[in-house]
Design an enzyme around this catalytic site. Structure first.
Site, short mmCIF file in Angstrom:
data_model
loop_
_atom_site.label_atom_id
_atom_site.label_comp_id
_atom_site.label_asym_id
_atom_site.label_seq_id
_atom_site.Cartn_x
_atom_site.Cartn_y
_atom_site.Cartn_z
N PRO A 88 48.13 -12.34 12.26
CG PRO A 88 49.84 -13.65 13.14
CD PRO A 88 48.86 -12.58 13.50
CD GLU A 115 51.89 -17.72 22.33
OE1 GLU A 115 51.74 -18.34 21.27
OE2 GLU A 115 52.93 -17.10 22.61
NE ARG A 153 50.09 6.77 0.90
CZ ARG A 153 51.01 7.70 0.67
NH1 ARG A 153 51.53 8.38 1.65
NH2 ARG A 153 51.44 7.93 -0.55
CG ASP A 168 48.11 8.86 -9.87
OD1 ASP A 168 47.19 8.56 -9.10
OD2 ASP A 168 48.19 9.94 -10.47
N1 ADE Z 1 50.00 -9.38 14.68
C1 ADE Z 1 51.08 -10.20 14.67
N2 ADE Z 1 51.51 -10.43 13.42
C2 ADE Z 1 50.67 -9.73 12.58
C3 ADE Z 1 50.59 -9.56 11.17
N3 ADE Z 1 51.44 -10.16 10.34
N4 ADE Z 1 49.61 -8.79 10.69
C4 ADE Z 1 48.73 -8.20 11.53
N5 ADE Z 1 48.76 -8.32 12.85
C5 ADE Z 1 49.72 -9.07 13.39
#
Ligand code: ADE
Length: 249
Positions: A88, A115, A153, A168
């Site tokens: 994230p 974590e 894809r 598209d």
């Molecule tokens: N791992 C935990 N949350 C994530 C996210 N939002 N995007 C990518 N990997 C992640």
């Protein structure tokens, strides 16, 4: 393209890769997929790969050495691959990012858990860090599956004609138009008359107008990013007038 997935639950990503568009591309050899379990690279008893964080705090952290060993094994099969850590804290993936990743010769995707991963191995072994959105998942496996689907894809020859047409619409930067199928009347709700007309030009302009209107209603940020041509401006104006005519503000 060759894609390696490294993590604690690679089988979860593998299952996903066996179905639909990705499954077909894998079967045909358009993409080669390999899966690596971090526990196979543990030097410890019970195949342990995590430990408590220095400095204290909740949760566990994936140790540097098994991650480094697994990434090295994956890279030895996939030289020239870009090593991507899903997290994230990475840059958020959009259509342009997917296209850029699809142009690489190979990808090694590292899915974390707990974590996170010891920062030293990320610095030493990871090329790029990507997020699939501003929310936190329990692990990177679901994010790796999302990225594989979006990338595969886009590989040449993967999509059939129908899917390409659908694709598209987003390449155009607009949301897709509504779709309908049988029956013509469902619980007294009819299908829009134009779709039964057989008039391809009227159908095309109706669909374009719905795409423009939906994008205006739901994702005005996407409209702000692009220049509309004269036809699109006219169709969007018509949509807005009809929308307001229905008593919306
Ligand atoms: N791992 C935990 N949350 C994530 C996210 N939002 N995007 C990518 N990997 C992640």
């Amino acid at each position: 393209m060759e894609i390696d997935v490294v993590g604690l639950f690679p089988e979860a990503v593998e299952g996903f890769c066996k179905i639909g568009v990705v499954g077909r591309a894998w079967e045909r050899g358009t993409v080669a997929l390999r899966f690596w379990n971090l526990r196979d690279f543990s030097a410890e008893k019970w195949r342990r790969v995590d430990d408590r964080p220095f400095g204290g705090g909740p949760g566990m952290v994936l140790m540097a050495e098994p991650v480094a060993m697994a990434l090295a094994a994956a890279r030895s099969r996939n030289p020239g691959a870009t090593v991507v850590y899903l997290s994230p804290a990475g840059r958020v993936v959009d259509h342009d990012a997917v296209m850029a990743l699809a142009a690489r010769s190979g990808l090694v995707l590292l899915a974390g858990r707990y974590e996170g991963v010891d920062e030293r191995v990320l610095c030493a072994c990871v090329d790029e860090e990507w997020s699939i959105g501003d929310y936190v998942l329990s692990g990177g496996e679901a994010a790796a599956a999302v990225l594989i689907d979006a990338v595969v894809r886009q590989l040449p020859g993967v999509l059939g004609h129908e899917d390409s047409a659908r694709e598209d619409s987003f390449v155009e930067g607009l949301l897709d138009c509504p779709h309908y199928t049988r029956p013509e009347s469902w619980r007294k709700e009819p299908v829009p008359e134009v779709l039964l007309s057989g008039n391809h030009e009227r159908i095309r302009t109706w669909r374009l107008k719905q795409s423009l209107g939906r994008t205006w209603l739901r994702r005005p940020d996407l409209l702000a990013e692009r220049d509309l041509n004269a036809e699109q401006i006219r169709l969007l104006e018509e949509f807005k007038q009809e929308y307001r005519g229905y008593g919306h503000e």
